[in-house]
Write an enzyme that holds these catalytic residues in place. Structure first.
Site, PDB file in Angstrom:
ATOM      1  N   ARG A   1      29.710 -11.261  46.387  1.00 56.73           N
ATOM      2  CA  ARG A   1      29.934 -10.177  45.443  1.00 56.73           C
ATOM      3  C   ARG A   1      28.782  -9.184  45.425  1.00 56.73           C
ATOM      4  NH1 ARG A   1      33.763 -12.921  41.841  1.00 56.73           N
ATOM      5  NH2 ARG A   1      34.463 -11.611  40.147  1.00 56.73           N
TER       6      ARG A   1
ATOM      7  N   ARG B   1      47.020 -11.929  32.099  1.00 58.68           N
ATOM      8  CA  ARG B   1      46.506 -13.257  32.456  1.00 58.68           C
ATOM      9  C   ARG B   1      45.741 -13.871  31.280  1.00 58.68           C
ATOM     10  NH1 ARG B   1      42.683 -13.640  37.689  1.00 58.68           N
ATOM     11  NH2 ARG B   1      41.039 -12.969  36.275  1.00 58.68           N
TER      12      ARG B   1
ATOM     13  N   ARG C   1      41.439 -17.386  29.286  1.00 60.18           N
ATOM     14  CA  ARG C   1      40.109 -17.032  29.812  1.00 60.18           C
ATOM     15  C   ARG C   1      39.502 -15.945  28.944  1.00 60.18           C
ATOM     16  NH1 ARG C   1      39.571 -15.897  36.205  1.00 60.18           N
ATOM     17  NH2 ARG C   1      37.924 -14.516  35.451  1.00 60.18           N
TER      18      ARG C   1
ATOM     19  N   ARG D   1      33.621  -5.451  34.028  1.00 62.01           N
ATOM     20  CA  ARG D   1      33.738  -6.164  35.311  1.00 62.01           C
ATOM     21  C   ARG D   1      34.167  -5.221  36.417  1.00 62.01           C
ATOM     22  NH1 ARG D   1      37.702 -10.342  33.135  1.00 62.01           N
ATOM     23  NH2 ARG D   1      38.051 -10.991  35.271  1.00 62.01           N
TER      24      ARG D   1
HETATM   25  P1  ADP Z   1      37.719 -12.131  38.672  1.00 62.32           P
HETATM   26  O1  ADP Z   1      37.718 -11.865  40.150  1.00 62.32           O
HETATM   27  O2  ADP Z   1      39.056 -12.019  38.055  1.00 62.32           O
HETATM   28  O3  ADP Z   1      36.670 -11.375  37.922  1.00 62.32           O
HETATM   29  P2  ADP Z   1      36.381 -14.704  39.059  1.00 62.32           P
HETATM   30  O4  ADP Z   1      36.986 -15.982  38.624  1.00 62.32           O
HETATM   31  O5  ADP Z   1      36.184 -14.471  40.507  1.00 62.32           O
HETATM   32  O6  ADP Z   1      37.364 -13.636  38.412  1.00 62.32           O
HETATM   33  O7  ADP Z   1      34.982 -14.488  38.343  1.00 62.32           O
HETATM   34  C1  ADP Z   1      34.784 -14.612  36.949  1.00 62.32           C
HETATM   35  C2  ADP Z   1      33.329 -14.309  36.599  1.00 62.32           C
HETATM   36  O8  ADP Z   1      32.471 -15.291  37.204  1.00 62.32           O
HETATM   37  C3  ADP Z   1      32.791 -12.970  37.095  1.00 62.32           C
HETATM   38  O9  ADP Z   1      33.062 -11.912  36.192  1.00 62.32           O
HETATM   39  C4  ADP Z   1      31.280 -13.265  37.208  1.00 62.32           C
HETATM   40  O10 ADP Z   1      30.655 -13.224  35.944  1.00 62.32           O
HETATM   41  C5  ADP Z   1      31.248 -14.708  37.673  1.00 62.32           C
HETATM   42  N1  ADP Z   1      31.194 -14.812  39.153  1.00 62.32           N
HETATM   43  C6  ADP Z   1      32.172 -15.310  39.956  1.00 62.32           C
HETATM   44  N2  ADP Z   1      31.799 -15.262  41.254  1.00 62.32           N
HETATM   45  C7  ADP Z   1      30.554 -14.705  41.271  1.00 62.32           C
HETATM   46  C8  ADP Z   1      29.634 -14.357  42.296  1.00 62.32           C
HETATM   47  N3  ADP Z   1      29.936 -14.562  43.594  1.00 62.32           N
HETATM   48  N4  ADP Z   1      28.461 -13.784  41.940  1.00 62.32           N
HETATM   49  C9  ADP Z   1      28.153 -13.574  40.664  1.00 62.32           C
HETATM   50  N5  ADP Z   1      28.966 -13.860  39.638  1.00 62.32           N
HETATM   51  C10 ADP Z   1      30.163 -14.428  39.926  1.00 62.32           C
END
Ligand code: ADP
Length: 192
Positions: free
Chosen positions: A89, A128, A134, A146
């Protein structure tokens, strides 16, 4: 070995589509979001730290998620390949992933980037949130944060993988089946 980065903004459908990919191609699904939610549910020190960021719609620090992915890669040395979902990310995470995969001589095959309009994303996430409970999906301000964090820190990865000729844009609008078949076509190109 087939290593896919399934990419796209929050609500793009990465988790849903990852399920099809892992089944069709016998891959291991690595979702950092799911792994972090498990750590939170188990009330581990990592989970408690991560929760502070997730609840605000911010990214969890790179060192925490990179450490989690490193452990998972080591636990699945014999896998056919991986679908990385929600990771990398940031550019720092992408560089770390390239280094980790280099140790195994199994680079990323391609980045499949789901493209979905902003209004559609917000609608899907709010929908969702009603079902999943969530907390980060229930508040429009957190969702918007986000999406802007995505634009600022995550979207630069399109150029990162583009420079390696590994970026493939996929139309993420339409039904789940329509998107799944577009992804299958893209994977066939990677493997074919
Ligand atoms: P979405 O793609 O719907 O935002 P995720 O389940 O992928 O949902 O992520 C939820 C939260 O978890 C993100 O908003 C972030 O805070 C954290 N997160 C997930 N993956 C990462 C990552 N690779 N790096 C940093 N934070 C992460």
């Amino acid at each position: 070995m087939l290593n896919i980065v399934l990419f796209g903004p929050p609500g793009a459908g990465k988790g849903t589509q990852a399920e099809f990919l892992i089944e069709n191609y016998q891959l291991i699904h690595l979702s950092t979001g799911e792994l972090l939610r498990k750590e939170i549910a188990d009330e581990t020190p990592l989970g408690l730290e991560a929760k502070k960021f997730i609840d605000k719609g911010e990214l969890v620090p790179d060192s925490l998620v990179i450490g989690m992915i490193k452990n998972k890669l080591e636990a699945h040395r014999k896998a056919n390949g991986f679908v990385f979902d929600g990771f990398p990310r940031t550019v720092e995470q992408a560089e770390a992933l390239d280094r980790l995969l280099e140790e195994n001589k199994t680079p990323i095959s391609g980045m499949l980037s789901l493209e979905v309009e902003r209004e559609e994303l917000i609608g899907r996430l709010l929908g969702r949130g009603k079902i999943s409970g969530r907390s980060d999906d229930q508040d429009q301000a957190i969702i918007e944060n986000r999406i802007s964090v995505y634009a600022q820190k995550t979207e630069p990865l399109v150029a990162y993988y583009g420079a390696q000729n590994k970026h493939f844009g996929i139309d993420g609008m339409g039904t789940i089946e329509e998107v799944a078949s577009r992804l299958r076509e893209a994977v066939e190109k990677l493997t074919g």
